[in-house]
Scaffold this motif. Structure first.
Motif, PDB file in Angstrom:
ATOM      1  N   PHE B  67       0.832  -1.199  -0.036  1.00 19.31           N
ATOM      2  CA  PHE B  67      -0.026   0.105   0.152  1.00 19.31           C
ATOM      3  C   PHE B  67       0.833   1.335   0.031  1.00 19.31           C
ATOM      4  O   PHE B  67       0.633   2.551  -0.698  1.00 19.31           O
ATOM      5  N   TYR B  69       3.610   1.190  -1.633  1.00 22.21           N
ATOM      6  CA  TYR B  69       4.128   1.379  -2.868  1.00 22.21           C
ATOM      7  C   TYR B  69       3.164   1.856  -3.855  1.00 22.21           C
ATOM      8  O   TYR B  69       3.379   2.952  -4.804  1.00 22.21           O
ATOM      9  N   LEU B  70       1.950   1.503  -3.684  1.00 18.93           N
ATOM     10  CA  LEU B  70       0.774   2.030  -4.357  1.00 18.93           C
ATOM     11  C   LEU B  70       0.576   3.601  -4.185  1.00 18.93           C
ATOM     12  O   LEU B  70       0.529   4.355  -5.026  1.00 18.93           O
ATOM     13  N   ARG B  71       0.689   4.040  -2.738  1.00 18.42           N
ATOM     14  CA  ARG B  71       0.678   5.523  -2.697  1.00 18.42           C
ATOM     15  C   ARG B  71       1.741   6.300  -3.302  1.00 18.42           C
ATOM     16  O   ARG B  71       1.448   7.141  -3.945  1.00 18.42           O
ATOM     17  N   MET B  73       3.396   5.211  -6.127  1.00 18.49           N
ATOM     18  CA  MET B  73       3.126   5.418  -7.522  1.00 18.49           C
ATOM     19  C   MET B  73       1.825   6.433  -7.705  1.00 18.49           C
ATOM     20  O   MET B  73       2.122   7.137  -8.629  1.00 18.49           O
ATOM     21  N   GLN B  74       0.962   6.662  -6.620  1.00 16.36           N
ATOM     22  CA  GLN B  74       0.204   7.782  -7.068  1.00 16.36           C
ATOM     23  C   GLN B  74       0.548   8.950  -7.259  1.00 16.36           C
ATOM     24  O   GLN B  74       0.350   9.743  -7.726  1.00 16.36           O
ATOM     25  N   PRO B  87      -4.689   6.391 -12.679  1.00 12.75           N
ATOM     26  CA  PRO B  87      -4.365   6.046 -13.851  1.00 12.75           C
ATOM     27  C   PRO B  87      -5.469   4.883 -14.383  1.00 12.75           C
ATOM     28  O   PRO B  87      -5.905   4.070 -13.483  1.00 12.75           O
TER      29      PRO B  87
END
Lengths: 351, 96, 372
Positions: B67, B69-71, B73-74, B87
């Protein structure tokens, strides 16, 4: 190759594939539908039966009546939230309710395995009486048979029920229209998982109780509010998936539902995850799906949510105008796929 | 294969590591499981359970990494294109 | 449910899919080994989120599917015996043998019981000292520790009426068989997360190096699978071939040491026939010398029984990723979930059944569908 004699029609069911009846033929899925649709209904062929609703509506003079029958073979006989007796009463009352009928009288026939503890029989009988009283029906006729030990799985109950139809709606798949919303009267899967919780070899501890309940009152409330109900179907064996597929096929419509809108209690979902079950295929015994025009949905939900047996009634999808008779499900991660008719009872898996 | 579900150890029974069992709480459903293979696990730990056996403890810190990592990326994608929303996924017919 | 629901978030799934689309510049073919991953991919529709360039082949990760016809026939034979209580996981009950399955044996009067855990079979053995209790030990390395502990305890308690019909299979030899096949299309693997929770993932390192394929240990929820695919594709695009661990919350590099210890004690590596594939050397687990007394094949005199596979079922080709379910001539016609020819159609994990049940037709046009 089947041999046709002049007086005995050949069996249209593919008996070469299934020389013996299997458990799956009673599972509520495709196999059972085939058995009924290809062998039993054609054998009895008549207009009233062909409509294939939960209860059949017919007229005697000016009075419309509804008639239904069902047999109850649940194992174990007693489970959290009920027993085979209350199940039997609710099941038959609900079949009548799905026709919009006011249930009046039930019959009760017992097939009892030699050796069944008398106390169990008494418990079940009392339970039936309590359920009947609460549902406003009377059990006015019945039968009792005892079979050899080893042939009766302890206790089977058959009930038949009669109700009067006091509305002029034509409830059934044929009345379903594109644009209709689909709602369910409450959270799904409690009954199936309550039974699993006490099934030998699978036991677990939980607060899950069967949702077994009479639904005639809820339906009557919807009807007397003047709502334009198109179709009602109680969700039993085979779960929501079975009901939706039946209606899609019988009415010739494509239905679309959203997985995240389908209410399932967390503990029921957890029990399903442990055994590898799909909650949409798990049996209920006190829930129904309703198909009605979108403008009546709000009122329907308001009426249902006031009733204890319809906790969290909610819209889960709608009838599309797309060709075909499929059920489409938008999954939790937002992708749409086809929700096929289940093909037999779900078995706990390790995979 | 390998349907194994995460649950929280609610209680323990036994001292012998081989026969130690626990009542595991899966979202309100309790089921007993052997803890023979997670001798270090205690009440309050999450374990994944398969066929009546806890196979592994769930490491909460590791669990949260994706999570984070996803943050990141965002945030990166917002830096590239401020004002753009998350995206969009690929469109078109299924790959299979 | 904690550690499940967070990994089913639609927005984050799309985020991962978006990143995957951004980095994919060439076509790649990946295989997920585990039936549980196949189930999730198809149930959630994960494959439709992948860019067109990515192809997923469903591998032989279903121990139910790959149990040889020979072992099924042995199971049916044992279960039919009067003095036997035959115990099995639920999903084995419908796997067809030549003419029937365990449910049919039950219908004919056999005492066949469905269990969630092999430990329950021990209880049954203790409660029924006059009868023989047999447990059908199916599964990969994930399940083997459960059956191993069961036999270990049976031995400690001196139970004489308990035995295992062993069908355990190992994943790495199957992956090697797929990689070494000349026409193999697989360029990267999603390794089975729960298998690796037990065995660790060190044994995949030489495999990855020898065949130059990325291998990513992957979990079972949508975010896990998308993340695992992303990690594989990153390696492929970079020209790397390493073993990585996506499923870090449950898998450690060395695996579960107590479980491995019991496995070594109770089991030994044996050759194993995989249904539809044939025999793969050193790909199965059988009871070790010290535990032979618990081997049902020997107890019931069936060790010598040989059964050949049926020619019509192509599950082997499907399992190896050489054939898609809907490319099999029998698919949907002579072979359906109601009337399966082979195990890949019976088990809900099987590629054929999953494909049949969750198959995607051309996406319908959004019209009166509620958006919510």
């Amino acid at each position: 190759m089947s041999v046709v004699t002049p007086f005995a029609p050949a069996c249209p069911f593919p008996i070469q594939d299934y020389p013996q009846v299997l458990m799956a033929h009673g599972g509520g899925g495709k196999l059972m539908h085939d058995l009924i649709g290809k062998m039993i209904v054609p054998a009895f062929a008549n207009d009233l039966l062909d409509a294939q609703h939960d209860a059949t509506v017919f007229a005697i003079g000016a009075q419309r009546l509804a008639f239904t029958t069902d047999s109850f073979v649940v194992r174990p006989l007693v489970f959290p939230g009920g027993d085979v007796g209350s199940l039997a009463v609710h099941g038959t009352v609900n079949d009548l309710a799905m026709a919009g009928a006011r249930p009046l009288y039930l019959s009760a026939a017992f097939i009892i395995e030699e050796g069944l503890p008398m106390e169990t029989l008494w418990k079940v009988t009392s339970s039936m009486q309590a359920a009947a009283r609460a549902a406003g029906v009377q059990i006015i006729t019945g039968d009792t048979k005892v079979v050899d030990k080893g042939k009766g799985d302890r206790l089977f109950i058959n009930t038949a029920g009669i109700g009067i139809v006091e509305h002029s709606l034509n409830l059934g798949p044929a009345s379903v229209q594109p644009g209709d919303v689909i709602l369910v009267s409450g959270d799904l899967g409690r009954h199936g998982m309550a039974v699993m919780a006490v099934r030998e070899g699978l036991e677990f501890e939980s607060q899950i109780e069967s949702d077994s309940a009479p639904l005639a009152g809820a339906v009557a409330a919807l009807i007397s509010a003047g709502l334009e109900l198109h179709c009602l179907r109680d969700i039993t064996r085979g779960g929501l998936t079975s009901v939706l597929n039946e209606i899609a096929e019988a009415g010739g419509h494509t239905l679309a539902i959203e997985e995240l809108r389908v209410p399932v209690r967390e503990d029921v979902r957890a029990a399903c995850e442990i055994l590898g079950f799909d909650p949409l295929q798990v049996a209920c015994e006190g829930r129904f799906a309703a198909f009605l025009p979108v403008q009546d949905a709000e009122m329907a939900l308001q009426i249902l949510r006031e009733r204890p047996e319809c906790p969290g009634a909610v819209v889960i999808g709608r009838v599309t105008d797309q060709p075909g008779s499929q059920v489409l499900l938008r999954s939790a991660i937002g992708v749409q796929r086809i929700l096929d008719m289940p093909s037999g009872e779900q078995l706990p898996r390790i995979c | 294969m390998c349907l194994a579900i995460p649950g929280k150890i609610a209680s323990l029974t036994g001292d012998d590591p081989i026969t130690r069992t626990g009542k595991i709480d899966f979202g309100g459903v309790l089921k007993e499981a052997s803890l023979a293979y997670v001798p270090e696990a205690n009440v309050g730990d999450y374990v994944i359970v398969h066929a009546g056996f806890a196979l592994s403890r769930v490491d909460e810190e590791e669990a949260n990494k994706i999570f984070g990592y996803l943050r990141e990326m965002q945030e990166l994608s917002e830096l590239d294109d401020p004002g753009e929303t998350a995206p969009a996924g690929p469109s078109g017919p299924p790959g299979l | 449910m904690k550690f499940i629901d967070e990994y089913r978030n639609a927005g984050q799934a799309r985020q991962l899919a978006g990143e995957l689309a951004r980095i994919t510049t060439k076509p790649w073919t990946l295989m997920e080994v585990c039936g549980g991953q196949t189930h999730a991919i198809i149930k959630f529709g994960i494959d439709t989120l992948l860019p067109d360039k990515i192809t997923l082949i469903h591998g032989p990760g279903c121990p139910v599917c790959v149990t040889s016809l020979e072992l099924i026939e042995k199971a049916l034979e044992i279960a039919s015996r009067k003095d036997v209580i035959f115990c099995s996981f639920g999903d084995m009950l419908r796997v067809p043998g030549n003419r029937r399955d365990l449910l049919a044996v039950k219908a004919a009067g056999g005492d066949v019981r469905m269990l969630y855990s092999p430990l329950d079979a021990l209880k049954i053995a203790e409660q029924n000292p006059a009868r023989e209790v047999v447990f059908f030990a199916v599964g990969f390395e994930t399940t083997a520790p459960a059956t191993a502990m069961t036999v270990y305890q049976a031995d400690r308690r001196g139970l004489k009426n308990f035995s295992l019909l062993v069908s355990h299979v190992l994943v790495p030899p199957a992956m090697e068989a797929i990689l070494s096949a000349p026409e193999t299309r697989v360029q990267a693997f999603l390794a089975a997360g729960h298998v690796c929770a037990i065995m660790g993932y060190e044994e995949y390192i030489p495999l990855s190096a020898r065949y130059r394929v990325p291998i990513v240990v992957t979990g079972f929820e949508p975010l896990d699978i998308l993340h695992g695919i992303l990690m594989c594709v990153r390696q492929l695009e970079d020209g790397r071939a390493e073993v990585e661990n996506q499923y870090q919350r449950s898998v450690r590099r060395e695996g579960n040491l107590p479980a491995q210890q019991i496995l070594k004690e109770v089991f030994q590596v044996v050759p194993r026939k995989w249904r539809g594939v044939g025999e793969i050397l050193r790909s199965g687990l059988g009871l070790s010398v010290a535990y032979q007394a618990y081997d049902a094949e020997q107890k019931f005199g069936l060790a010598g029984l040989r059964v050949e596979e049926s020619p019509e079922c192509q599950s082997g080709q499907v399992l190896q990723g050489k054939l898609r379910p809907n490319e099999c001539p029998a698919f949907g016609k002579r072979c359906t979930p109601e009337h399966p020819l082979g195990a890949t159609m019976v088990s809900s994990e099987g590629a054929c059944a999953a494909y049949f049940r969750y198959r995607r037709e051309p996406q319908p046009q959004p019209s009166a569908v509620a958006s919510t």
